[in-house]
Scaffold this active site. Structure first.
Site, PDB file in Angstrom:
ATOM      1  N   LYS A 221       0.854  -1.200   0.000  1.00  0.00           N
ATOM      2  CA  LYS A 221       0.000   0.000   0.000  1.00  0.00           C
ATOM      3  C   LYS A 221       0.885   1.243   0.000  1.00  0.00           C
ATOM      4  CE  LYS A 221      -3.941   1.945   2.625  1.00  0.00           C
ATOM      5  NZ  LYS A 221      -4.700   1.835   3.899  1.00  0.00           N
TER       6      LYS A 221
ATOM      7  N   SER B 122      -9.518  -0.195   7.204  1.00  0.00           N
ATOM      8  CA  SER B 122      -8.955  -0.080   5.853  1.00  0.00           C
ATOM      9  C   SER B 122      -8.261  -1.323   5.325  1.00  0.00           C
ATOM     10  CB  SER B 122      -7.970   1.088   5.795  1.00  0.00           C
ATOM     11  OG  SER B 122      -8.671   2.308   5.830  1.00  0.00           O
TER      12      SER B 122
ATOM     13  N   SER C  52      -9.613   2.103   2.972  1.00  0.00           N
ATOM     14  CA  SER C  52      -8.766   2.823   2.055  1.00  0.00           C
ATOM     15  C   SER C  52      -7.847   1.930   1.234  1.00  0.00           C
ATOM     16  CB  SER C  52      -7.906   3.816   2.832  1.00  0.00           C
ATOM     17  OG  SER C  52      -7.021   3.147   3.711  1.00  0.00           O
TER      18      SER C  52
END
Lengths: 497, 101, 491
Positions: free
Chosen positions: C80, C179, C155
């Site tokens: 990420k 997330s 997210s």
């Protein structure tokens, strides 16, 4: 402002000043508060930085154990209570010298609270209450470019160096100090001087005001006798002991002038001007700053346990005031003599000179005499005069060994102050050693006797005092490099007097 | 009644150093009002005697030894800078001269 | 020939260790897959082709030299874009960091390298990890491989979508309010949020420091456990890192895979088992609870009365911390600078930079947090939220006196169509309704696929006590053994 200021004595006869001091001390740890970057003064810009002290995204702080211990020791030396649990907090405001745009500080949970420091002013002991001692991180340094003066005003751009960012900074805040009357400026100065000595004795900072490792903000207010305390102003940028005194004095005068004219004091930040000795207002803000303090989530709480604190307390050195008492006794000085040593800022210098081998009397003679004179002439602190205690002790040892007389020693000292090297080097390089070669000296004596037969006869006839003229002659031919007493003895011996 | 006014939102934007436009202000004022009304529910909880939690880990005194570790070179430090000069970070002229600390 | 992209991490590592394939072959297969599908999925913000192949070659060389390889050596991983990677762009999904190449590696990335994994690149995310759909990325949304018109969660939608699209067998996410878990749920993959302090935050670009937790994402529970073990453990550079070994999550996952949950007490959170969730989600969850009971688990209902205040408390605490954390993005030391025309002051340039660099959701949260921390509002908002946090922690503590772990649906709804919730920010926040309590408490939580609703994946969340991450892996692996894994339609 063109208003004529009232006379100081007259002002303090009518108004009662209340002062307060906030002092920031940069700790002399090896590394910064929250990262492993070195803390040395100076250095090329941005050479002592890492992701943490640059505030790069993702970086995290880890607190320096030595800085925590130093703060606790300062707190203990100032008779504070040490919190058994406290947290760091973030103080949020935007400024480019602060890499994260928040400062890691402490807010309502300082590490040390509620202490005091006793200071001596004119032989009287004054107790200054200490509200709190807490730990925070220093900011970087901003260079303002394009303006005429290097100041922020008029600059077209600024350049930021983060070497200083993150250096541990201890903030020591006094309680308000009322009741000092006309002595308020002296009390303020004595407090900062005593605080400096305490911190230096702890070995946690070099506390050099001129390098900014001790910085001072001075709060001042005036009130009429029997009335409530007045509105206070905070004067920043007060960076020498002399300035502390001047800042309080000039702020007392300014406020009195405002009040006398029927005006009101605005609660504001003012800046001390080294050149003029007065204070000027800072830029006023449209609204009061809201720092939005909240507990620093990246750091866990501090909880110094009793054993740790006791261990630090046991290792505290003798406090400077008590230490000075002991030195006074060791050196055999009267109160008045000790006071002159203190006033000259010579205690530690004499102490170190004695430690390097000189007698207390000799050490005192050099520091209070020749060196103080030079410091006063140059308008600098005695410690910055250019001679070290080691050099002074060495100089005295040359005198004691008969290699230098008093006059030559002064000449050598001049060389030391001028940075020419050690006393021995200067003596050798400049050929200043006392002429102790008796052959050469005897020749010079005989020459003087031969050149002054009338005087020689007087001496022979018992008028020993007349020998002075012959001594003078010998000193002249040896360019002062003879020991006057040796010369005199030699003359008397040659003339059988 | 609105929980937050347009003027308050403008003040928050200034405090947060966000040069929001007039249109943005209108949008944000409405949205922040909705959100604030919803999050104000925390006030329903009687919590007078409840201690706050700032950290979920039960740790204290996490400290580092005072030992120097290598950092960044000046080139690395300045590598992401939008503007640099004389090995320093260059910024436009600063208006606000008051520095806290 | 085997399609290397369809294998689990365990299988890939086994083939590499046995010399049946090379790390370079595995890496190239995944790079090819990315090239083939990522223009449609948009899971990646940056693909580090050269770096990945170099790392793969290094693994192959170590193997050739007879070195002992770790259990994940040669396995590709997608990271990420919230974690710093030295010399490799790190944007946090924001314009304000466009083009920034950090001069340092995050601890997680260092550990990934040390484990011999091969970093393929950086995955898309909602800007600064604020969002539940990846639509708030400044670089365009990621699409759900199950239905390209739907969101992949957020997210960390990029990481989960990369797994579901077979672009990577492993991925790293970060979980502040859900997330990792919510994207896992809506993409039919596994996402685990470790105990706060169990994985290092050093190099994780902060959103909400007291909640942010990096963690593993995978297609199977065992793969997630292996990744968790590789990245977890104490880090002296993170003051909030727990100085204790990672619980043995790998052993727990293997134990769970036997399908035996005898003696395990599971609590169904009353407040999260009906209200607020879509009927299809509730149905899939109920079936899974029955499946867990069949595996021998004892199921009880547990009420956690303060969980209903978790969402409001979270939307005070997280924005407050973010308003401070994001102050450093000012155009001075890194990233975007806007409007520096030689006349404007620093203050103006900073404000223009932040206005241009941050998207609307980030600005909303910065202003919300600034408000909540302001004097006069602090006690009613931030202060009160922290007290609610204490009460939520007490609910968990009380629950774990009765049960070994708590279960709930991971998120109230399946993947929704792109654009469906962006007009009303608070509707988006509801996606994290069930995941947020765990973050406020600091314990671990995992989402494991448990079924389908109208052809879209549903996740079940297992929540465990702090530092008992192994328990959730055991339960998740057991459920996985019962319901199997879920494969999206071919892209």
């Amino acid at each position: 402002m063109t208003t004529t200021l009232p006379a100081y004595d007259e002002v303090v006869a009518r108004y009662e000043p209340v002062i307060g001091l906030e002092t920031h001390v940069e700790l002399g740890t090896n590394t910064k508060m929250f990262c492993g970057c070195p803390t040395d003064f100076g250095g090329e810009p941005n050479t002592r930085v890492c992701p943490v002290c640059l505030g790069l995204p993702g970086s995290l702080p880890v607190a320096n154990k030595a800085a925590i211990e130093a703060t606790i020791r300062i707190g203990l030396a100032l008779n504070c209570s040490i919190a058994d649990w406290c947290r760091f907090a973030r103080k949020n405001y935007f400024y480019p010298d602060m890499p994260k745009n928040y400062q890691i500080s402490q807010y309502d949970e300082p590490l040390c609270v509620d202490g005091y420091l006793d200071v001596e002013v004119n032989g009287e002991l004054v107790r200054i209450g200490v509200e709190r001692v807490h730990l925070e991180e220093d900011t970087g340094k901003t260079l303002h470019v394009g303006g005429a003066t290097g100041r922020i005003h008029g600059a077209t751009e600024s350049l930021v160096d983060y070497n200083r960012a993150g250096i541990p900074l201890v903030e020591i805040v006094t309680k308000p100090v009322p009741g000092t009357g006309a002595l308020a400026p002296e009390v303020a100065r004595a407090y900062v001087a005593e605080l400096r000595d305490v911190i230096r004795s702890l070995g946690v900072s070099d506390v050099r005001m001129e390098e900014g490792s001790l910085r001072c903000d001075v709060n001042t207010s005036l009130n009429l006798p029997g009335e409530e305390w007045g509105t206070r102003t905070e004067t920043k940028n007060v960076n020498s002991l002399r300035s502390v005194e001047r800042a309080v004095r000039s702020e007392i005068l300014r406020q009195a002038s405002v009040l006398d004219g029927g005006g009101r004091i605005t609660q504001e930040t003012r800046h001390f001007q080294e050149d003029t000795g007065d204070t000027r207002p800072g830029r006023s803000k449209e609204t009061a700053t809201d720092y939005r303090y909240f507990p620093e989530p990246d750091l866990v709480p501090l909880a110094p346990d009793a054993a740790w604190v006791a261990e630090l307390k046991a290792a505290l050195p003798e406090l400077p005031r008590l230490h000075r008492r002991r030195l006074q006794a060791d050196w055999g000085l009267s109160d008045a003599d000790m006071q002159s040593v203190l006033n000259a800022g010579a205690v530690e210098l004499i102490e170190a000179t004695v430690a390097a081998g000189a007698t207390p009397a000799a050490a005192r003679k050099w520091w209070l005499g020749e060196l103080s004179r030079r410091a006063n002439e140059a308008g600098i602190e005695l410690a910055d005069v250019g001679a070290t205690p080691g050099q002074v002790a060495e100089l005295q040892s040359l005198v004691d060994a008969g290699k230098l007389n008093d006059k030559l020693a002064r000449t050598v000292l001049e060389g030391v102050v001028g940075g020419e090297g050690s006393p021995t080097e200067i003596m050798t390089n400049r050929g200043l050693e006392v002429v102790s070669d008796t052959g050469a000296l005897t020749a010079a004596v005989d020459e003087a006797i031969a050149a002054n037969p009338a005087i020689a006869d007087k001496v022979r006839s018992g008028k020993v005092a007349a020998a002075g003229a012959l001594v003078g002659a010998v000193m002249k031919t040896t360019r002062g490099q003879a020991d006057a007493k040796t010369v005199r003895d030699l003359i008397l011996e040659r003339l059988g007097a | 009644m609105a929980a937050i006014s347009r003027e308050e939102v403008a003040h928050l934007a200034r405090l947060s150093r966000l040069a929001v436009t007039e249109e943005e202000l209108d949008t944000f004022a409405g949205q922040l009002d909705t959100i604030l009304q919803a999050v104000a529910q925390v006030g329903e909880v009687a919590a007078a005697d409840i201690p706050p939690t700032s950290h979920s880990v039960p740790l204290t005194n996490v400290l580092r030894e005072d030992v120097v570790v290598p950092g960044l070179t000046p080139a690395e430090a300045l590598s992401g800078a939008p503007d640099a000069e004389e090995q320093r970070f260059r910024v436009p002229r600063i208006l606000d001269e008051d520095v806290a600390s | 020939m085997t399609d290397l992209t369809k294998l689990t991490a365990v299988e890939i590592a086994g083939l590499v260790a046995g010399g049946e394939t090379s790390a370079v072959e595995v890496t190239q297969a995944h790079l090819d897959r990315i090239a083939a599908v990522d223009d449609r999925v948009h899971a990646f913000l940056h693909v580090d082709t050269e770096g990945a192949l170099a790392a793969a070659r290094a693994v192959d060389e170590r193997r050739a030299a007879g070195e002992e390889l770790g259990p994940l050596a040669g396995v590709p991983v997608a990271v990420k874009d919230v974690l710093t990677t030295k010399g490799v762009p790190t944007t946090v999904g924001s314009k304000i960091l466009e083009g920034w190449r950090p001069p340092y590696d995050s601890t997680i990335v260092q550990r990934l390298r040390a484990a011999g994994t091969v970093m393929l690149g950086k995955t898309n995310m909602d800007e600064f990890a604020m969002g539940s759909s990846t639509e708030y990325s400044a670089y365009g949304p990621t699409r759900n491989p199950w239905d390209l018109d739907r969101i992949p969660g957020g997210s960390g939608g990029g990481s989960s979508a990369a797994l579901a699209a077979y672009e990577a067998p492993l991925a790293i996410g970060s979980d502040t309010g859900g997330s990792i878990r919510q994207p896992g749920a809506v993409t039919g993959t596994v996402g685990a949020k470790p105990t706060y302090g169990g994985t290092s935050r050093y190099g994780l670009v902060a959103f909400s420091s007291s909640l942010d937790t990096p963690g593993p994402c995978a297609r199977t529970v065992l793969d997630a456990a292996l990744l968790h073990a590789a990245i977890g453990g104490h880090d002296p550079r993170d003051s909030t890192s727990i100085p204790a070994p990672v619980p043995d999550v790998v052993a727990a996952a293997k134990l769970g895979a036997t399908g035996d949950l005898t003696g395990v007490r599971l609590g169904v959170v009353t407040e999260f088992s009906g209200e607020g969730a879509e009927p299809g989600v509730v149905a899939a969850f109920r079936e899974s609870v029955d499946a867990l009971a069949k595996l021998g688990a004892e199921i009880v209902e547990v009420s956690c009365p303060h969980f209903r205040y978790a969402l409001p408390a979270y939307y005070l605490i997280a924005p407050s911390e973010c308003s401070s954390n994001l102050a450093r993005f000012d155009g001075v030391r890194f990233g975007l600078r806007e409007g520096d025309d030689g006349n404007r002051s620093l203050e103006e340039v900073m404000s223009l930079t932040r206005d241009a660099g941050f998207g609307p959701e980030v600005k909303r949260r910065i202003m919300l947090g600034t408000y909540a921390l302001s004097s006069g509002y602090y006690d009613a908002y931030y202060g009160q939220a922290q007290k609610v946090r204490t009460l939520i922690t007490r609910d968990f503590t009380a629950a774990f006196e009765r049960v070994d772990a708590l279960i709930s649906p991971t998120t109230p709804f399946v993947a929704f169509p792109i654009g469906a919730r962006t007009s009303d920010p608070y509707q988006m926040y509801l996606a994290d309704l069930f995941t947020i309590p765990t973050n406020l408490y600091g314990g671990p939580g995992i989402s494991v696929p448990c079924g389908l609703s109208e052809g879209l994946p549903v996740g079940l969340q297992v929540m465990a006590p702090t530092m008992a991450d192994d328990r959730m892996y055991r339960v998740a692996a057991a459920l996985e053994s019962a319901v199997g894994t879920f494969t999206p339609p071919a892209l």
